[in-house]
Write an enzyme that holds these catalytic residues in place. Structure first.
Site, PDB file in Angstrom:
ATOM      1  N   ARG A  71       0.174   5.296  -9.441  1.00  0.00           N
ATOM      2  CA  ARG A  71      -0.312   6.614  -9.858  1.00  0.00           C
ATOM      3  C   ARG A  71      -0.131   7.680  -8.775  1.00  0.00           C
ATOM      4  NH1 ARG A  71      -3.444   3.013 -12.262  1.00  0.00           N
ATOM      5  NH2 ARG A  71      -4.921   3.016 -10.530  1.00  0.00           N
ATOM      6  N   GLU A 108      -8.944  -7.315  -3.801  1.00  0.00           N
ATOM      7  CA  GLU A 108     -10.223  -8.010  -4.065  1.00  0.00           C
ATOM      8  C   GLU A 108     -10.044  -9.520  -4.020  1.00  0.00           C
ATOM      9  OE1 GLU A 108     -10.894  -5.522  -7.482  1.00  0.00           O
ATOM     10  OE2 GLU A 108     -13.010  -6.052  -7.203  1.00  0.00           O
TER      11      GLU A 108
HETATM   12  P1  AMP Z   1      -8.354   0.914  -2.135  1.00  0.00           P
HETATM   13  O1  AMP Z   1      -7.269   0.233  -1.392  1.00  0.00           O
HETATM   14  O2  AMP Z   1      -9.574   0.050  -2.314  1.00  0.00           O
HETATM   15  O3  AMP Z   1      -8.696   2.271  -1.543  1.00  0.00           O
HETATM   16  O4  AMP Z   1      -7.836   1.170  -3.610  1.00  0.00           O
HETATM   17  C1  AMP Z   1      -7.015   2.238  -3.882  1.00  0.00           C
HETATM   18  C2  AMP Z   1      -5.968   1.907  -4.912  1.00  0.00           C
HETATM   19  O5  AMP Z   1      -6.512   1.187  -6.013  1.00  0.00           O
HETATM   20  C3  AMP Z   1      -5.409   3.190  -5.470  1.00  0.00           C
HETATM   21  O6  AMP Z   1      -3.989   3.052  -5.531  1.00  0.00           O
HETATM   22  C4  AMP Z   1      -6.034   3.352  -6.835  1.00  0.00           C
HETATM   23  O7  AMP Z   1      -5.063   3.741  -7.772  1.00  0.00           O
HETATM   24  C5  AMP Z   1      -6.611   1.994  -7.174  1.00  0.00           C
HETATM   25  N1  AMP Z   1      -8.046   2.054  -7.530  1.00  0.00           N
HETATM   26  C6  AMP Z   1      -9.054   1.512  -6.806  1.00  0.00           C
HETATM   27  N2  AMP Z   1     -10.234   1.666  -7.417  1.00  0.00           N
HETATM   28  C7  AMP Z   1      -9.971   2.345  -8.556  1.00  0.00           C
HETATM   29  C8  AMP Z   1     -10.790   2.826  -9.631  1.00  0.00           C
HETATM   30  N3  AMP Z   1     -12.125   2.640  -9.666  1.00  0.00           N
HETATM   31  N4  AMP Z   1     -10.192   3.486 -10.644  1.00  0.00           N
HETATM   32  C9  AMP Z   1      -8.837   3.684 -10.632  1.00  0.00           C
HETATM   33  N5  AMP Z   1      -8.026   3.237  -9.656  1.00  0.00           N
HETATM   34  C10 AMP Z   1      -8.569   2.584  -8.626  1.00  0.00           C
END
Ligand code: AMP
Length: 184
Positions: A71, A108
């Site tokens: 995205r 995760e």
């Molecule tokens: P992080 O590495 O935990 O910061 O996760 C970021 C990535 O996961 C981004 O590329 C987001 O598109 C996706 N992402 C994580 N959490 C969400 C959420 N609650 N809703 C949509 N996309 C998420």
């Protein structure tokens, strides 16, 4: 065709927030997925997001805007266009055809890899990294590592949405970080 009226600046964030849909338990139980497709189909909101994020970095020289699959790819080329910069994709493992630099990052469950073309960033390039959501910050941190490995300097990080309760921004104490919509 619907024409929408100009939205006062103060209520921009609220307006954008009203166009983001919570999808509980997607893609797995316990996750509230922030669905941006209602925002994307609204021409005025889409333009607002790209204009605002670009504005935060318009005073700096930006050579490359790095977008994170998938995205992040929606917004980053438009921000690059606004800033007169190039666009560089960071992709999941095995998608880029030329020589790559690779970094692992924690999901995760387990681990995955992100890749960038070795010739995508030149030494000393000023780089802006763009994604839709900042959650734990693990993904963006991995991308910072990739850019720095190639000799780029990360000038900023830009997100449409920031999930404040996950404290992702704490990973980037030395890099200016902008987000348009925050959730407590
Ligand atoms: P992080 O590495 O935990 O910061 O996760 C970021 C990535 O996961 C981004 O590329 C987001 O598109 C996706 N992402 C994580 N959490 C969400 C959420 N609650 N809703 C949509 N996309 C998420």
């Amino acid at each position: 065709m619907t024409k929408t009226k100009a939205v006062p600046k103060t209520s921009q964030a609220e307006y954008l927030r009203s166009l983001i849909r919570d999808i509980p338990d997607f893609p797995k139980p316990g996750i509230i997925f922030k669905d941006i497709t209602p925002l994307l189909k609204n021409g005025e909101a889409l333009r607002m997001v790209c204009d605002e994020l670009a504005k935060h970095f318009q005073k700096q020289v930006i050579d490359q805007v790095v977008g994170i699959e998938s995205r992040g790819f929606i917004f980053s080329p438009m921000i690059a266009y606004k800033l007169g910069a190039g666009f560089v994709p960071v992709r999941k493992k095995g998608k880029l055809p030329h020589e790559v630099e690779r970094v692992s990052y924690t999901l995760e469950y387990g681990e995955d890899f992100l890749e960038i073309h070795r010739d995508a960033i030149s030494k000393g390039d000023h780089v802006l990294i763009v994604d839709d959501v900042l959650a734990t910050g693990g993904t963006a941190e991995a991308v910072v590592k990739l850019v720095e490995k190639l000799g780029g300097k990360v000038i900023g990080l830009a997100f449409v949405i920031e999930l404040l309760f996950l404290n992702g921004r704490n990973r980037f104490s030395n890099i200016p970080l902008s987000s348009l919509i925050q959730y407590d």
